[in-house]
Design an enzyme around this catalytic site. Sequence first.
Site, PDB file in Angstrom:
ATOM      1  N   LYS A  54       4.394   0.111 -10.496  1.00  0.00           N
ATOM      2  CA  LYS A  54       5.539  -0.437  -9.766  1.00  0.00           C
ATOM      3  C   LYS A  54       5.587  -1.955  -9.914  1.00  0.00           C
ATOM      4  O   LYS A  54       6.647  -2.532 -10.188  1.00  0.00           O
ATOM      5  CB  LYS A  54       5.452  -0.056  -8.276  1.00  0.00           C
ATOM      6  CG  LYS A  54       5.782   1.413  -8.027  1.00  0.00           C
ATOM      7  CD  LYS A  54       5.488   1.855  -6.609  1.00  0.00           C
ATOM      8  CE  LYS A  54       5.684   3.361  -6.477  1.00  0.00           C
ATOM      9  NZ  LYS A  54       5.196   3.920  -5.220  1.00  0.00           N
ATOM     10  N   GLN A  98       2.535   2.019   0.383  1.00  0.00           N
ATOM     11  CA  GLN A  98       2.079   3.131  -0.459  1.00  0.00           C
ATOM     12  C   GLN A  98       1.337   4.170   0.395  1.00  0.00           C
ATOM     13  O   GLN A  98       0.412   3.834   1.136  1.00  0.00           O
ATOM     14  CB  GLN A  98       1.164   2.584  -1.570  1.00  0.00           C
ATOM     15  CG  GLN A  98       0.726   3.614  -2.576  1.00  0.00           C
ATOM     16  CD  GLN A  98       1.874   4.177  -3.418  1.00  0.00           C
ATOM     17  OE1 GLN A  98       2.728   3.441  -3.906  1.00  0.00           O
ATOM     18  NE2 GLN A  98       1.896   5.485  -3.577  1.00  0.00           N
ATOM     19  N   ASP A 121      11.997   2.799   0.387  1.00  0.00           N
ATOM     20  CA  ASP A 121      11.500   4.160   0.148  1.00  0.00           C
ATOM     21  C   ASP A 121      12.436   5.193   0.785  1.00  0.00           C
ATOM     22  O   ASP A 121      12.361   6.376   0.472  1.00  0.00           O
ATOM     23  CB  ASP A 121      10.101   4.326   0.765  1.00  0.00           C
ATOM     24  CG  ASP A 121       9.008   4.330  -0.288  1.00  0.00           C
ATOM     25  OD1 ASP A 121       9.326   4.580  -1.476  1.00  0.00           O
ATOM     26  OD2 ASP A 121       7.845   4.093   0.080  1.00  0.00           O
TER      27      ASP A 121
END
Length: 302
Positions: A54, A98, A121
């Site tokens: 990422k 994460q 997200d």
Amino acid sequence: MTAKIIDGKAIAADLRGKVADAVHRLSRDRGITPGLAVVLVGNNLASESYVASKMKMIAGSGMRSFDHRLPKETSEAELLALIGRLNADPTVHGILVQLPLPAQINPHKIIAAVDSAKDVDGFSPVNAGRLAAGLPALAPCTPVGCILLAKTVQPSLMGLETVVIGRSNIVGKPLAQLLLAENATVTVAHSKTRELPAVCRRADVLFAAVGRPEMVRRDWVKPGATVIDIGVNRVMADGRSRIVGDVAFAEVAKIAGAITPVPGGVGPMTIACLLVNTVRAACALAGVREPAFGQRPIDDRE
Ligand code: NDP
């Protein structure tokens, strides 16, 4: 029949190119450089590798990245304090925590603490609720990527029979909502579904998000159907470790009309869609019209 292979790598690279253009124009014309903060707690090997990919893609798109690595002993209060600082930081337009988090931290509390306007997200209850209500939202990246991949083969999903195997909050449920928004007919299957192969055989477009290596077999698939394989499963074969999806690719490719490979299908699209969400969030926060990435604008709030 041999299925068309949906090349997620190439489609994602094209989308990242559009993101890079948008970032360049935002920065040149508006003085806004989208910024994405990535928070990693602990040293889970898979998470470290996802975060590394990422960060590389964020840098490649011309965005600003903020890398926050915290030790595995980090307390919930410490992580909440960091989220609070990132929520308040005007140079940060997107926040990604994460998952999974260490056991002492409640992930639901952390997800809910992220400002919904920076929730790239799309996991926060606010964005999940907006998506379910049919309102503009930041939607989760993997399901958005799946829809974009399916639409490279079936430009309109309207009226098609779609089956999603899996009902998690991060993949199956938001994918079902996005399919409804595309006017598809949607069946969501899960571990308690009876006659799963027969249910799957109804699908014009079949999405597998289960986490079981090669579970979907050839006789589960209607001839000519589009198959989107979301699964990422590490298996040992001939003494070597490799990644396979939830679909038995070699045999299903003989009957499907189109299929995504694993790796090289949904995975690269997930990261590209994260970049898209960050640009969308930056535009919405700045009150600027967002570039057309094929989604409903998020500042179009009722
Ligand atoms: P979860 O474990 O949260 O959910 C799995 C779902 O599959 C559940 O709804 C479960 O049903 C269902 N399920 C499990 N076993 C069966 C079965 N035998 N028959 C039918 N349904 C079953 O997984 P995620 O949604 O987080 O992820 C799914 C897969 O996608 C994983 O392989 C993951 O690694 C991958 N993934 C890939 C991403 C990418 O970018 N490529 C991103 C995110 C995930 P029930 O609810 O009844 O338990």
